[in-house]
Design an enzyme around this catalytic site. Structure first.
Site, PDB file in Angstrom:
ATOM      1  N   LYS A 159       0.888  -1.272  -0.053  1.00 34.81           N
ATOM      2  CA  LYS A 159       0.165  -0.038   0.040  1.00 34.81           C
ATOM      3  C   LYS A 159       0.945   1.303  -0.069  1.00 34.81           C
ATOM      4  O   LYS A 159       1.488   1.734   0.882  1.00 34.81           O
ATOM      5  CB  LYS A 159      -0.913  -0.018   1.024  1.00 34.81           C
ATOM      6  CG  LYS A 159      -2.309   0.804   1.112  1.00 34.81           C
ATOM      7  CD  LYS A 159      -2.161   2.219   0.706  1.00 34.81           C
ATOM      8  CE  LYS A 159      -1.820   2.921   2.120  1.00 34.81           C
ATOM      9  NZ  LYS A 159      -1.736   4.343   1.676  1.00 34.81           N
ATOM     10  N   GLU A 162      -0.769   7.420  -0.696  1.00 41.49           N
ATOM     11  CA  GLU A 162      -1.700   8.076  -1.736  1.00 41.49           C
ATOM     12  C   GLU A 162      -1.336   9.466  -2.627  1.00 41.49           C
ATOM     13  O   GLU A 162      -1.479   9.877  -3.283  1.00 41.49           O
ATOM     14  CB  GLU A 162      -2.955   8.612  -1.272  1.00 41.49           C
ATOM     15  CG  GLU A 162      -2.924   9.480  -0.076  1.00 41.49           C
ATOM     16  CD  GLU A 162      -2.756   9.105   1.281  1.00 41.49           C
ATOM     17  OE1 GLU A 162      -3.073   9.803   2.199  1.00 41.49           O
ATOM     18  OE2 GLU A 162      -2.315   7.726   1.359  1.00 41.49           O
ATOM     19  N   GLU A 235       9.098   0.816  11.724  1.00 37.86           N
ATOM     20  CA  GLU A 235      10.304   1.961  11.425  1.00 37.86           C
ATOM     21  C   GLU A 235       9.350   3.428  11.769  1.00 37.86           C
ATOM     22  O   GLU A 235       8.711   3.866  10.725  1.00 37.86           O
ATOM     23  CB  GLU A 235      10.869   1.596  10.185  1.00 37.86           C
ATOM     24  CG  GLU A 235      12.184   2.469  10.237  1.00 37.86           C
ATOM     25  CD  GLU A 235      12.165   3.759   9.654  1.00 37.86           C
ATOM     26  OE1 GLU A 235      12.230   4.826  10.488  1.00 37.86           O
ATOM     27  OE2 GLU A 235      12.461   4.024   8.502  1.00 37.86           O
ATOM     28  N   GLY A 237       9.081   7.404  14.035  1.00 38.77           N
ATOM     29  CA  GLY A 237       9.773   8.633  13.926  1.00 38.77           C
ATOM     30  C   GLY A 237      11.127   8.716  14.670  1.00 38.77           C
ATOM     31  O   GLY A 237      11.517   8.046  15.387  1.00 38.77           O
ATOM     32  N   CYS A 270      12.878  10.466   8.707  1.00 36.53           N
ATOM     33  CA  CYS A 270      12.700   9.871   9.987  1.00 36.53           C
ATOM     34  C   CYS A 270      13.821  10.079  10.710  1.00 36.53           C
ATOM     35  O   CYS A 270      13.925  10.276  12.095  1.00 36.53           O
ATOM     36  CB  CYS A 270      12.111   8.499  10.046  1.00 36.53           C
ATOM     37  SG  CYS A 270      13.370   7.347   8.984  1.00 36.53           S
ATOM     38  N   GLU A 369       8.229  15.337  16.768  1.00 32.00           N
ATOM     39  CA  GLU A 369       9.050  15.233  15.757  1.00 32.00           C
ATOM     40  C   GLU A 369       8.276  16.137  14.697  1.00 32.00           C
ATOM     41  O   GLU A 369       7.183  16.192  14.500  1.00 32.00           O
ATOM     42  CB  GLU A 369       8.885  13.790  14.900  1.00 32.00           C
ATOM     43  CG  GLU A 369       9.392  13.592  13.443  1.00 32.00           C
ATOM     44  CD  GLU A 369       9.312  12.420  13.005  1.00 32.00           C
ATOM     45  OE1 GLU A 369      10.108  11.780  12.345  1.00 32.00           O
ATOM     46  OE2 GLU A 369       8.239  11.798  13.024  1.00 32.00           O
ATOM     47  N   LYS A 441      12.661   2.202  21.331  1.00 25.01           N
ATOM     48  CA  LYS A 441      11.623   3.125  22.115  1.00 25.01           C
ATOM     49  C   LYS A 441      10.547   3.307  21.260  1.00 25.01           C
ATOM     50  O   LYS A 441      10.189   2.247  20.337  1.00 25.01           O
ATOM     51  CB  LYS A 441      12.169   4.624  22.593  1.00 25.01           C
ATOM     52  CG  LYS A 441      13.307   4.600  23.493  1.00 25.01           C
ATOM     53  CD  LYS A 441      13.897   5.884  24.042  1.00 25.01           C
ATOM     54  CE  LYS A 441      15.083   5.588  24.822  1.00 25.01           C
ATOM     55  NZ  LYS A 441      15.478   7.139  25.392  1.00 25.01           N
TER      56      LYS A 441
END
Length: 470
Positions: A159, A162, A235, A237, A270, A369, A441
């Site tokens: 997926k 979009e 996986e 921030g 990230c 973040e 974390k």
């Protein structure tokens, strides 16, 4: 594939419409999973060398179409064409080759027993893997998931975001052209909260791998649990520190790394190095160099060879960045430079490279973040304080240490609670394929890349054989 309402795909560089895709839903998700389930027995049973050969042919086709893939990647993302042409597209081909070579390289085991028994450990694919891919580096992050999963004998339903659907769809079509059977790789377009959630909760999907925000990762864990326990790798921030000691070496090189760590992809990474933790005695000299470099950045379209500051992916992302910066300033931080979003000459949206001074752990800009070219600065007086400031209570994806003292570098690298630590550099390089990547974390769990990126798509089975006479 058919679907419901069309999704408009905008070009971030000028906010113009590039095309539309169908918004998939329950029916499209069900069809993709059914196709994967149908293809699974034959693909899993195919000899690993046969799987590898098909994947090598796929990689050759990706390499042959680098220019087309690079243009499609840049058109609707924040990735400059110079980087997609030199890095993303050719590296995608190399990642496919890398994992094709793993198809017959991970052994099982014979474990010690007494002579009356034989204990075997074998590896088997999970089945249908759901791979949900973000918009920031869509092609490479998709291949990081697809290639090892199918090399291990799984089938995949992907997926894409979009916002950035094109390059992944192109590469999947090339897999079919290479002879990888129908149903092994399936692409479903649509929104995460609809088709993505349907795939995660689908009773016939066996494993979910996701790259994206921590908030969405939490929702995916919940959805996966509610539909029957299935493994999830995430996986997520980061708030990665760049820890600069007084014995840093070449300060110009340090400045180059810090700037690259916060402005690549307009900070929409990230592992962006969003926190500068610097020895107080070198803060002024380093900031002078950073400010000078940031001032040279030129906003540009992603297809331009002149631009060095990429556009923000969407209005929503720009507004989020602005809101987080405004909150941090209201809490007492000072903007040394920048702090505002703006519209470029062609209509694209950009955020000024920003330096926030006086950052404290209780501030929004420290805790959350931002996902933009925003660098928060903290200073320290000794090694112990520097390492303590570089830790983060929530995130632990990556970090960097700058020092010419190897003992200090190792102490800091071992102390920092993050999945990847770079020393005297910043960021993954194109040739870095053997090193795993992932977080501590709330930056997630599970590892992409390297051997670990392959083994996560295998489960082990113990087979115990009684050799005693009946």
């Amino acid at each position: 594939m058919s679907g419901g309402d069309a999704i408009e795909i905008l070009r971030p560089s000028d906010r113009r419409l590039s095309g539309t895709i169908p918004a998939g839903g329950q029916a499209e998700a069900d069809a993709a999973v059914a196709a994967a389930r149908q293809a699974l027995p034959a693909w899993a049973a195919l000899g690993p060398r046969r799987r590898a050969a098909l994947m090598q042919r796929w990689a050759d086709l990706v390499a042959l179409h680098v220019e087309t893939i690079a243009r499609e990647e840049s058109l609707v993302s924040s990735r400059f064409i110079a980087e997609t042409r030199a890095v993303d597209a050719p590296v995608a081909a190399e990642w496919i080759r890398f994992y094709a070579e793993y198809a017959d390289k991970v052994d099982g085991a014979v474990t010690p027993t007494d002579p009356s028994a034989l204990s075997l450990v074998v590896h088997e694919p999970y089945g249908v893997v759901v791979a949900i891919v973000p918009w920031n580096v869509p092609l490479v992050l998709a291949v990081w998931k697809i290639a090892p999963a199918i090399a291990a004998g799984n089938c995949v339903v992907v997926k894409p975001s979009e916002l950035t659907p094109y390059s992944i769809t192109r590469v999947a079509a090339l897999a079919a052209e290479a002879g990888i059977p129908p149903g092994v790789i399936n692409v479903v377009q649509g929104y995460g909260h609809t088709v993505g959630r349907t795939l995660v909760r689908h009773p016939d999907t066996a494993y979910v791998t996701f790259t994206g925000s921590t908030a969405t990762g939490i929702q995916i864990m919940s959805d996966a649990a509610q539909s029957g326990i299935k493994p999830v790798s995430l996986e997520l921030g980061g708030k990665s520190p760049q820890l600069v000691f007084r014995d840093h070496g070449d300060l110009d090189r340090v400045a180059d790394n810090v700037v690259w760590g916060i402005t690549r992809n307009a900070g929409q990474l990230c592992y962006a190095g969003t926190r500068l933790v610097v020895d107080r005695r070198v803060e002024a000299a380093l900031l002078d160099r950073i400010v000078e470099r940031l001032g040279r950045l030129v906003p540009g379209t992603t297809w331009s060879t002149r631009g060095t500051l990429a556009p923000v992916i969407s209005v929503a992302q720009l507004n989020k960045t602005q809101s987080l910066v405004d909150k941090t300033l209201a809490e007492g931080a000072q903007a040394a430079i920048g702090g505002k979003g703006f519209e470029g000459e062609t209509g694209g949206l950009y955020f000024q490279p920003t330096i926030l001074l006086g950052l404290r752990p209780d501030m929004t800009g420290f805790r959350e973040e931002i996902f933009g070219p925003v660098l928060g600065v903290q200073t320290f007086d000794d090694e112990e304080e520097g390492i303590a400031l570089a830790q983060h209570p929530v995130y632990g994806l990556a970090g960097a240490v700058y020092t010419r003292d190897i003992n200090k570098a190792i102490r800091a690298a071992r102390s920092l609670q993050a999945g990847t630590i770079w020393v005297n550099t910043w960021g993954r390089k194109a040739a870095d394929m053997t090193s795993p990547f992932g977080g501590y974390k709330q930056s997630g769990f599970g590892r992409e890349a390297g051997r670990a990126g392959y083994e996560r798509f295998l489960r082990s089975k113990s087979i115990w054989i009684d050799l005693t006479e009946p």
